[in-house]
Design a protein around this motif. Sequence first.
Motif, PDB file in Angstrom:
ATOM      1  N   ALA A 115       0.856  -1.232  -0.003  1.00 27.25           N
ATOM      2  CA  ALA A 115       0.014   0.176   0.154  1.00 27.25           C
ATOM      3  C   ALA A 115       0.875   1.222   0.093  1.00 27.25           C
ATOM      4  O   ALA A 115       0.886   2.349   0.749  1.00 27.25           O
ATOM      5  CB  ALA A 115      -0.925  -0.143   1.056  1.00 27.25           C
ATOM      6  N   ASN A 116       1.816   1.530  -0.962  1.00 25.13           N
ATOM      7  CA  ASN A 116       2.471   2.778  -1.147  1.00 25.13           C
ATOM      8  C   ASN A 116       1.808   3.823  -1.119  1.00 25.13           C
ATOM      9  O   ASN A 116       0.660   3.896  -2.031  1.00 25.13           O
ATOM     10  CB  ASN A 116       3.523   2.686  -2.411  1.00 25.13           C
ATOM     11  CG  ASN A 116       4.296   3.620  -2.469  1.00 25.13           C
ATOM     12  OD1 ASN A 116       4.664   4.005  -1.856  1.00 25.13           O
ATOM     13  ND2 ASN A 116       4.795   3.874  -3.867  1.00 25.13           N
ATOM     14  N   LYS A 117       2.146   5.056  -0.187  1.00 21.23           N
ATOM     15  CA  LYS A 117       1.647   6.235  -0.217  1.00 21.23           C
ATOM     16  C   LYS A 117       0.139   6.120   0.306  1.00 21.23           C
ATOM     17  O   LYS A 117      -0.594   7.327   0.650  1.00 21.23           O
ATOM     18  CB  LYS A 117       1.386   6.765  -1.450  1.00 21.23           C
ATOM     19  CG  LYS A 117       2.865   7.021  -2.141  1.00 21.23           C
ATOM     20  CD  LYS A 117       2.729   7.704  -3.479  1.00 21.23           C
ATOM     21  CE  LYS A 117       4.077   7.759  -4.186  1.00 21.23           C
ATOM     22  NZ  LYS A 117       4.168   8.462  -5.401  1.00 21.23           N
ATOM     23  N   TRP A 118      -0.484   4.992   0.463  1.00 27.83           N
ATOM     24  CA  TRP A 118      -1.766   4.883   1.277  1.00 27.83           C
ATOM     25  C   TRP A 118      -1.951   5.794   2.538  1.00 27.83           C
ATOM     26  O   TRP A 118      -3.206   6.420   3.078  1.00 27.83           O
ATOM     27  CB  TRP A 118      -2.349   3.470   1.113  1.00 27.83           C
ATOM     28  CG  TRP A 118      -3.711   3.326   1.677  1.00 27.83           C
ATOM     29  CD1 TRP A 118      -4.594   4.051   1.190  1.00 27.83           C
ATOM     30  CD2 TRP A 118      -4.048   2.473   2.583  1.00 27.83           C
ATOM     31  NE1 TRP A 118      -5.849   3.388   1.539  1.00 27.83           N
ATOM     32  CE2 TRP A 118      -5.643   2.711   2.730  1.00 27.83           C
ATOM     33  CE3 TRP A 118      -3.717   1.647   3.727  1.00 27.83           C
ATOM     34  CZ2 TRP A 118      -6.550   2.039   3.464  1.00 27.83           C
ATOM     35  CZ3 TRP A 118      -4.468   1.040   4.506  1.00 27.83           C
ATOM     36  CH2 TRP A 118      -5.775   1.204   4.365  1.00 27.83           C
ATOM     37  N   LYS A 119      -1.051   5.505   3.477  1.00 29.68           N
ATOM     38  CA  LYS A 119      -1.203   6.325   4.731  1.00 29.68           C
ATOM     39  C   LYS A 119      -1.081   8.022   4.523  1.00 29.68           C
ATOM     40  O   LYS A 119      -1.911   8.757   5.127  1.00 29.68           O
ATOM     41  CB  LYS A 119       0.037   5.944   5.699  1.00 29.68           C
ATOM     42  CG  LYS A 119       0.173   6.296   7.042  1.00 29.68           C
ATOM     43  CD  LYS A 119       1.383   6.221   7.899  1.00 29.68           C
ATOM     44  CE  LYS A 119       1.345   7.002   9.210  1.00 29.68           C
ATOM     45  NZ  LYS A 119       2.608   6.685   9.884  1.00 29.68           N
ATOM     46  N   ARG A 120      -0.368   8.328   3.806  1.00 23.64           N
ATOM     47  CA  ARG A 120      -0.579   9.780   3.560  1.00 23.64           C
ATOM     48  C   ARG A 120      -1.834  10.175   2.851  1.00 23.64           C
ATOM     49  O   ARG A 120      -2.265  11.251   3.273  1.00 23.64           O
ATOM     50  CB  ARG A 120       0.643  10.071   2.330  1.00 23.64           C
ATOM     51  CG  ARG A 120       1.945  10.852   2.994  1.00 23.64           C
ATOM     52  CD  ARG A 120       2.959  11.261   1.920  1.00 23.64           C
ATOM     53  NE  ARG A 120       3.541  10.088   1.167  1.00 23.64           N
ATOM     54  CZ  ARG A 120       4.261  10.231   0.228  1.00 23.64           C
ATOM     55  NH1 ARG A 120       4.281  11.381  -0.267  1.00 23.64           N
ATOM     56  NH2 ARG A 120       4.915   9.307  -0.377  1.00 23.64           N
ATOM     57  N   LEU A 121      -2.353   9.212   2.150  1.00 23.54           N
ATOM     58  CA  LEU A 121      -3.754   9.606   1.449  1.00 23.54           C
ATOM     59  C   LEU A 121      -4.661   9.703   2.626  1.00 23.54           C
ATOM     60  O   LEU A 121      -5.470  10.658   2.841  1.00 23.54           O
ATOM     61  CB  LEU A 121      -3.926   8.790   0.463  1.00 23.54           C
ATOM     62  CG  LEU A 121      -5.522   8.580  -0.019  1.00 23.54           C
ATOM     63  CD1 LEU A 121      -5.754  10.009  -0.900  1.00 23.54           C
ATOM     64  CD2 LEU A 121      -5.711   7.400  -0.921  1.00 23.54           C
ATOM     65  N   LEU A 122      -4.379   8.714   3.502  1.00 24.25           N
ATOM     66  CA  LEU A 122      -5.555   8.526   4.721  1.00 24.25           C
ATOM     67  C   LEU A 122      -5.507   9.889   5.489  1.00 24.25           C
ATOM     68  O   LEU A 122      -6.533  10.277   5.944  1.00 24.25           O
ATOM     69  CB  LEU A 122      -5.415   7.174   5.514  1.00 24.25           C
ATOM     70  CG  LEU A 122      -5.776   6.083   4.882  1.00 24.25           C
ATOM     71  CD1 LEU A 122      -5.218   4.831   5.467  1.00 24.25           C
ATOM     72  CD2 LEU A 122      -7.128   5.998   4.301  1.00 24.25           C
ATOM     73  N   LYS A 123      -4.183  10.339   5.775  1.00 24.67           N
ATOM     74  CA  LYS A 123      -4.105  11.510   6.558  1.00 24.67           C
ATOM     75  C   LYS A 123      -4.827  12.717   5.833  1.00 24.67           C
ATOM     76  O   LYS A 123      -5.470  13.353   6.297  1.00 24.67           O
ATOM     77  CB  LYS A 123      -2.731  11.707   6.543  1.00 24.67           C
ATOM     78  CG  LYS A 123      -2.384  12.925   7.622  1.00 24.67           C
ATOM     79  CD  LYS A 123      -0.976  13.285   7.916  1.00 24.67           C
ATOM     80  CE  LYS A 123      -0.852  14.425   8.587  1.00 24.67           C
ATOM     81  NZ  LYS A 123       0.837  14.639   8.870  1.00 24.67           N
ATOM     82  N   ARG A 124      -4.669  13.087   4.594  1.00 28.16           N
ATOM     83  CA  ARG A 124      -5.185  13.936   3.913  1.00 28.16           C
ATOM     84  C   ARG A 124      -6.737  13.973   3.912  1.00 28.16           C
ATOM     85  O   ARG A 124      -7.372  15.047   3.743  1.00 28.16           O
ATOM     86  CB  ARG A 124      -4.548  14.002   2.355  1.00 28.16           C
ATOM     87  CG  ARG A 124      -3.133  14.285   2.088  1.00 28.16           C
ATOM     88  CD  ARG A 124      -2.806  14.772   0.813  1.00 28.16           C
ATOM     89  NE  ARG A 124      -3.408  13.895  -0.190  1.00 28.16           N
ATOM     90  CZ  ARG A 124      -2.279  12.935  -0.595  1.00 28.16           C
ATOM     91  NH1 ARG A 124      -1.387  12.890  -0.246  1.00 28.16           N
ATOM     92  NH2 ARG A 124      -2.923  12.296  -1.593  1.00 28.16           N
ATOM     93  N   LYS A 125      -7.342  12.536   3.881  1.00 24.77           N
ATOM     94  CA  LYS A 125      -8.756  12.586   3.698  1.00 24.77           C
ATOM     95  C   LYS A 125      -9.281  12.609   5.222  1.00 24.77           C
ATOM     96  O   LYS A 125     -10.578  12.228   5.413  1.00 24.77           O
ATOM     97  CB  LYS A 125      -9.000  11.072   3.120  1.00 24.77           C
ATOM     98  CG  LYS A 125      -8.699  11.072   1.864  1.00 24.77           C
ATOM     99  CD  LYS A 125      -9.633  11.883   0.907  1.00 24.77           C
ATOM    100  CE  LYS A 125      -9.175  11.651  -0.385  1.00 24.77           C
ATOM    101  NZ  LYS A 125     -10.150  12.590  -1.291  1.00 24.77           N
ATOM    102  N   GLY A 126      -8.434  12.788   6.173  1.00 29.12           N
ATOM    103  CA  GLY A 126      -9.055  13.183   7.656  1.00 29.12           C
ATOM    104  C   GLY A 126      -9.169  11.776   8.390  1.00 29.12           C
ATOM    105  O   GLY A 126      -9.628  11.741   9.444  1.00 29.12           O
ATOM    106  N   PHE A 127      -8.490  10.774   8.096  1.00 29.50           N
ATOM    107  CA  PHE A 127      -8.367   9.424   9.061  1.00 29.50           C
ATOM    108  C   PHE A 127      -7.448   9.614  10.271  1.00 29.50           C
ATOM    109  O   PHE A 127      -6.285  10.016   9.914  1.00 29.50           O
ATOM    110  CB  PHE A 127      -8.148   8.218   8.259  1.00 29.50           C
ATOM    111  CG  PHE A 127      -8.988   7.744   7.154  1.00 29.50           C
ATOM    112  CD1 PHE A 127      -9.989   6.867   7.783  1.00 29.50           C
ATOM    113  CD2 PHE A 127      -9.534   8.225   5.881  1.00 29.50           C
ATOM    114  CE1 PHE A 127     -11.257   6.490   6.946  1.00 29.50           C
ATOM    115  CE2 PHE A 127     -10.628   7.878   5.267  1.00 29.50           C
ATOM    116  CZ  PHE A 127     -11.466   7.070   5.783  1.00 29.50           C
ATOM    117  N   ALA A 128      -7.821   9.290  11.330  1.00 29.95           N
ATOM    118  CA  ALA A 128      -7.143   9.144  12.711  1.00 29.95           C
ATOM    119  C   ALA A 128      -7.739   8.022  13.395  1.00 29.95           C
ATOM    120  O   ALA A 128      -7.948   8.336  14.612  1.00 29.95           O
ATOM    121  CB  ALA A 128      -7.043  10.508  13.350  1.00 29.95           C
ATOM    122  N   PRO A 129      -7.410   6.830  12.985  1.00 38.34           N
ATOM    123  CA  PRO A 129      -7.828   5.751  13.710  1.00 38.34           C
ATOM    124  C   PRO A 129      -6.932   5.624  14.980  1.00 38.34           C
ATOM    125  O   PRO A 129      -5.808   5.952  14.991  1.00 38.34           O
ATOM    126  CB  PRO A 129      -7.671   4.514  12.699  1.00 38.34           C
ATOM    127  CG  PRO A 129      -6.431   4.938  11.857  1.00 38.34           C
ATOM    128  CD  PRO A 129      -6.788   6.422  11.608  1.00 38.34           C
TER     129      PRO A 129
END
Length: 420
Positions: free
Chosen positions: A37-51
């Motif tokens: 999942a390359n770059k996925w964590k960065r995408l999630l942060k931009r989308k407002g995810f904070a699990p």
Amino acid sequence: MKILCTSVDSLPVNLPPDEQAFSFFKPAGREGVGNIANKWKRLLKRKGFAPDASTWDFVQFCLAVCAADLACPRATSADGWTRVIELTVGLHEPMRWVGFEEHLAKMLKLLTGDYWTLHFVAGGEAPPAGTVTVVPHDCVCLLSGGLDSLVGGIDLVSQARRPVFVSQLAHDDSRRQVSYAARLGGANAHWQWSHGINFPGAREPSTRARSLAFYAFAVLAASRIAGDRVQVFVPENGFICINPPLVPGRVSSLSTKTTHPQFIAMMQELLDGLGVGVALELPYRFKTKGQMLQECRNQPLLEELASDTTSCGRFRTYNRTHCGRCVPCMIRKGAFYAWGPDRDRTNYVHDSLAEADKSSGPDDAMAAALAVLTVEERGLDRFLGATLGFAATDERSSYRRVLSDGLAEVEAVLRGDGVL
């Protein structure tokens, strides 16, 4: 077979030659190391995810299992199928997972048929730290592009529920997923992700663990919804949930257990133990595919979209066309037959099972015919054997009925095509 999945910073300087390593969410820049999942964590942060850490580590664990499943070819095992996999997973809070190793080994054996040894160590990625915002939804619904998930979404919306739809990217179904989610919940009611697993070497095609990425995505999506115990709906008909072996040679993981009630129960036990506030729901576990179609709450919408859905187990092999002869296609045909044969506008390579010569792989029509004949000659219980051994006493009759009804739907196709 040894697999290591961890953050780039936690990769050992020297990797053993018999171990395949993966890095989470960004490339390691080292020869031979795979990536998840390359770059996925960065995408999630931009989308407002904070699990929270428990949710995030569940995601990392599921993706690690998917990577191990792909990186360990069954052909190299002693019997050509059953593997012995030793998986080490770097987690953000590994101590929370101590004591679950045996439970997870049993859960994964049920799913993939392999023997798993699990190690949890420090070194996983920290959760993305997005700006926390609660989305205006009240549940999560898996949306694959298949017929069952379409019915599940239609029924939820028709009951005034507000699901967020979660999909695992698939080359064959991505367009359908986007289209169905837009029709049911709008453009902002859908998250579509991929595990993005890449590594050098041969890939195992059976992918029995692929569904774990789907569940990881659903649990992650649930972290954006308000509530102490968010419902995650897994819309699958009961016959496929149980997926009884049609002939003795298809026992264990040779018949997939992706939505098997026992597997779902074991995963729920894990989530509860980790403190993840999610409730996995199998709303159609006592319904056949045909009954799902007949009882769908918005018949005009279902009739408009049903034939466009994907069911075939060999869809890509047949150039993105339903083969018409695999087990999922037979169950699909049987469901449409029960709902109304004139409603099935699916394009099948083999319209009739009688004309579907076996070219390669298992002869599914013959297996289904033998199952029907076995029930006729010996009775349903003899055919099922220990299939329902997992079921609680008060639910066993309901499971038995859905398997009987599901097999009857397939039998109608076999007899209609002159196979029986």
